[in-house]
Design an enzyme around this catalytic site. Structure first.
Site, PDB file in Angstrom:
ATOM      1  CG  ASP A 389      34.945  34.970  32.546  1.00  0.00           C
ATOM      2  OD1 ASP A 389      35.706  34.464  32.095  1.00  0.00           O
ATOM      3  OD2 ASP A 389      34.161  36.029  31.564  1.00  0.00           O
ATOM      4  CD  GLU A 392      42.112  35.282  32.618  1.00  0.00           C
ATOM      5  OE1 GLU A 392      40.692  36.446  32.620  1.00  0.00           O
ATOM      6  OE2 GLU A 392      41.207  34.401  32.146  1.00  0.00           O
ATOM      7  CG  ASP A 468      36.455  33.641  25.315  1.00  0.00           C
ATOM      8  OD1 ASP A 468      35.534  33.122  26.556  1.00  0.00           O
ATOM      9  OD2 ASP A 468      36.869  34.833  25.746  1.00  0.00           O
TER      10      ASP A 468
HETATM   11  C1  GLC Z   1      34.505  36.267  28.598  1.00  0.00           C
HETATM   12  C2  GLC Z   1      33.906  34.357  28.467  1.00  0.00           C
HETATM   13  C3  GLC Z   1      33.145  34.403  27.998  1.00  0.00           C
HETATM   14  C4  GLC Z   1      31.640  34.577  28.513  1.00  0.00           C
HETATM   15  C5  GLC Z   1      31.678  36.634  28.356  1.00  0.00           C
HETATM   16  C6  GLC Z   1      30.910  36.874  28.562  1.00  0.00           C
HETATM   17  O1  GLC Z   1      34.771  36.156  27.145  1.00  0.00           O
HETATM   18  O2  GLC Z   1      35.493  33.478  28.235  1.00  0.00           O
HETATM   19  O3  GLC Z   1      32.863  32.326  28.933  1.00  0.00           O
HETATM   20  O4  GLC Z   1      30.948  34.073  27.968  1.00  0.00           O
HETATM   21  O5  GLC Z   1      33.591  36.609  28.777  1.00  0.00           O
HETATM   22  O6  GLC Z   1      30.866  37.588  29.897  1.00  0.00           O
END
Ligand code: GLC
Length: 786
Positions: A389, A392, A468
């Site tokens: 995650d 980007e 998100d």
């Molecule tokens: C980001 C991710 C989400 C995750 C959060 C905490 O917002 O897109 O899926 O739950 O981070 O890690």
């Protein structure tokens, strides 16, 4: 011919014909033309700095067949089987014109410019009005008349028009009843596409840095173009079958007791589930590759228990490594010298969840190797898959929310580049490092990696999800449109947070989203930290019952879903497909974004609006069966019932569909394969099996089973053809023949491949469906129904 470029005689001064390229100079720029097997043309235009190795393209240019090239005055003409490509040397423009057909099939490049800080090109589209793809974009489904930016960006709770988002795939597909082509602008810096927005007949492309890399992907159909693009940028490898099961996530399930209780609840409530996700709170102070000693004091024991109960566990891993001199991963990265530095030589420090972090330079092989090794500890504890995650990359403490331009990457060839020039590949290269590392740690296993940021070609390394999103019906509709466009951009393994990440869905929205989830390649419920409970039973008993049935359908359909994944891994075509891929001759198919084809047999028309229990459905050419009751429909528009839990599903007449009985998870093999024959005089269908977890399918451990039903001269036969030697776990094969008379009893004669005949009698059919079951084996050859 060998690899050494062989020069062909120069017909025009200054134009070099090599074996695999044609090169010349235009206004101090080098122009290079290449051919990729055999319908993709690459045009590379650059100044002093030659192009960098592509992060996306894995195919090599082919020898340009001499007979395919003709030179007229000032022009080179390449004859492809899909049309004629004419390149004009005098003004460095081109025209692609498919043979035998006229506009709006053609694409031209009207002008181009390659300068240090701006690369641009104008393309003439000659009346074409249907454009798709461009990866993870909101905006209208058909991208004609819109403009967008390619710049991977973290934007939580994005609106249905927000752009740009987490992924950038600069591949645009033109598709209509006249034909199709793809335009892939391979440049990982910030770029923009204007598709007929400022000028109705022009696509304007602009990029901030790098070189102009145009791939014109041609084909005889939209599917042909996508297959050629997949040959160019790679295909999704087969994932482990557990990754196709239902997955439950939230930010965050902790502590350990809560995770174990969640698993127990699934089993006690008889709701199938394969995967539980652990979000950032499993870590020790958000330090990657560690466990929180308070919340997860015995990770190995917990994982052993979950495995024993048929669950797999996926943990999140972000790129930011906490700047903490007592933290092993930080120390090891420092020692290896793999963290990113700025131009002035200092480490780049950005803030993410753990506070001040340094970041690995994933664009470098040494870093990716190191990164891959760091997964060792979690893998040894028993973690099954990984979720990358914030890649980007996303940082919290500057206005642009990402790395500044003075961050410098060192590429595999040793060259140094500013972050801005390669921004859009950072996430993909992180996922690559993860996947390759897991492959080295456990070579026998198929890795599972999920990523948020990605670029063209990323399907080779990971599944992706749409970040998100928001708990609303508008986002449910958007999710489907995004899947369809991401799929035609080369990434089949896609999903969205079921129910919407931000906010709390009401029961109806959650159930409708689960219904779409059954056919979504990645079927994962996930939600933000302060959202209301989102387990399938969280909305009361009435909904629990419906939600269970929906998830059970996913498990029943697994033979079809697995086969669809297999096919996609072979062809590169999407798993969840726009109608126009299957029905390219049907004008209406190009406008429909609220129905889709799943695999090759199902047409699904999900309910995407609140408060409705019916919807209109367009059925393309052919006869269709309602999947639930076998009622038949002709092509055209129909209003059909769609009560909660019952997504309208249609099966094309002549299809044979493979299901199995429900299991708690893919760890429990199902013993019954159910074969439904949606009868025409001649029906057929195939299904693919392998062990679902190892790489042995690559060395022949698989079986494809083709089943053919034939009605001729009043006699009915079902014939089997097997390719491969893998024996699936089914013990019984159950047949359902639709369109049978009620109350009929039939005699069944089964012949195996050794000529042995066994005899069975069916029970009288009650519902217009004939059902019978026989032992399953790879030696079944023919069934005669008398
Ligand atoms: C980001 C991710 C989400 C995750 C959060 C905490 O917002 O897109 O899926 O739950 O981070 O890690």
């Amino acid at each position: 011919m060998g690899n050494n470029p062989m020069e062909r005689p120069e017909k025009f001064p200054g134009i070099k014909h090599n074996e695999k390229s044609i090169i010349f100079t235009y206004q101090n720029k080098t122009v290079k033309l290449e051919l990729f097997a055999p319908q993709t043309i690459h045009l590379s235009i650059y100044g002093k700095e030659p192009p960098r190795k592509s992060f996306a393209v894995i195919e090599s240019p082919m020898v340009i067949p001499e007979e395919a090239v003709k030179e007229n005055d000032g022009e080179v003409v390449l004859k492809l089987h899909t049309g004629t490509f004419t390149f004009n040397y005098n003004n460095a423009t081109f025209l692609f014109n498919p043979s035998g057909k006229n506009n709006p099939q053609s694409l031209s490049m009207e002008s181009m410019s390659v300068e240090d800080t701006s690369i641009s090109a104008l393309f003439g589209i000659h009346g074409a009005r249907n454009f798709y793809g461009l990866g993870e974009k909101t905006l209208p489904y058909n991208k004609y008349g819109t403009s967008c930016v390619m710049w991977n960006s973290d934007f939580p709770a994005y609106s249905v028009y927000h752009d740009p988002l987490y992924e950038s795939i600069p591949f645009l597909l033109k598709a209509d009843t006249h034909g199709a082509y793809g335009l892939f602008m391979d440049n990982p810096s910030r770029s923009t596409f204007d598709i007929g927005k400022s000028n109705p007949d022009i696509i304007k492309y602009q990029a901030d840095a790098g070189t102009l890399e145009i791939y014109l992907v041609t084909g005889n159909s939209p599917a042909g173009v996508i297959e050629a693009f997949a040959n160019l940028t790679g295909k999704m490898p087969m994932p482990p079958i557990w990754a196709l099961g239902y997955q439950q996530s939230r930010w965050s399930y902790y502590p350990e007791e809560r995770v174990l209780k969640l698993a127990k609840d699934f089993r006690e409530k008889n709701i199938p589930c394969d995967v539980i996700y652990l979000d950032i709170d499993y870590m020790n102070g958000y330090r990657c590759f560690t466990w929180s000693p308070e919340n997860f004091p015995r990770p190995k024991e917990m994982l052993d228990k979950l495995h024993a109960d048929g669950f797999k566990v996926v943990t999140i891993i972000d790129p930011g490594i906490k700047k903490d001199s007592s933290y092993g991963v930080y120390k090891s990265g420092m020692k290896e010298g793999i963290f990113l530095r700025k131009k002035d030589g200092h480490f780049y420090v950005g803030q993410v969840w753990p506070g001040d972090c340094v970041f690995p330079d994933f664009l470098n092989e040494k870093t990716r190797d190191w990164w891959g090794r760091e997964y060792g500890a979690l893998v040894r504890d028993g973690v099954d898959g990984f979720w990358n995650d914030m890649n980007e990359p996303s940082v919290f403490n500057n206005q642009k929310k990402t790395f500044p331009p003075d961050v410098v990457h060192k590429l595999d060839d040793g060259s140094l580049v500013s972050h801005n020039e390669v921004h859009n590949v950072y996430g993909m290269e992180m996922a690559r490092g993860t996947r390759e590392g897991l492959g080295r740690l456990e070579p026998e296993k198929r890795p599972f990696v999920l990523t948020r940021a990605n670029y063209a070609g990323g399907q080779r390394f990971s599944a992706m999800w749409t970040g998100d999103n928001f708990a609303s019906f508008a986002h449910l509709k958007l999710a489907l449109e995004m899947y369809l466009n991401i799929g035609v951009s080369g990434q089949p393994f896609v999903g969205s947070d079921v129910g919407g990440f931000v906010g709390s869905p009401g029961p109806e929205l959650f159930t409708r989203w689960l219904e779409l989830g059954v056919f979504t390649p990645l079927f994962r419920t996930h939600s933000v930290i302060d959202s209301k409970p989102r387990e399938p039973w969280a909305f009361g008993e009435e909904y629990e019952h419906i939600n269970r049935q929906i998830i059970e359908r996913r498990y029943m359909l697994l033979p079809e879903i697995y086969t669809a994944f297999h096919n996609s891994s072979q062809t590169g075509l999407p798993i969840i497909m726009p109608l126009y891929l299957s029905f390219p001759e049907d004008n209406k198919a190009y406008d429909i974004s609220d129905e889709f084809i799943f695999g090759s047999k199902f047409l699904v028309a999900p309910v995407l609006d609140s408060g409705v229990t019916s919807r209109s459905v367009y059925l393309p050419d052919g006869k269709w069966f309602n999947f639930y009751d076998g009622k038949t429909f002709n092509s055209g528009w129909h209003v059909v019932n769609a009560p909660l839990g019952m997504t309208p599903i249609f099966v094309k007449e002549g299809s044979i569909v493979f299901e199995q009985n429900v299991v708690p998870s893919t760890a429990t093999p199902s013993d019954t394969l159910i074969v439904s024959i949606f009868k025409s005089d001649s029906s057929e269908g195939s299904v693919y099996f392998d062990d679902g977890k190892s790489t042995s399918y690559r060395s022949g451990e698989f079986t494809s089973m083709l089943v053919k039903y034939r009605l001729a001269d009043g006699s009915e036969n079902i014939v089997f053809e097997f390719d491969g030697k893998y024996h699936p776990h089914y013990k019984i094969i159950k047949f359902r023949l639709l369109k049978e008379g009620k109350g009929v009893t039939r005699e069944i004669f089964l012949t195996d491949r050794f000529g042995k005949v066994s005899h069975y009698t069916t029970k009288p059919g009650q519902t217009g469906t004939l059902e019978f079951a026989i032992p399953f084996s790879l030696s079944i050859k023919k069934i005669s129904i008398k």
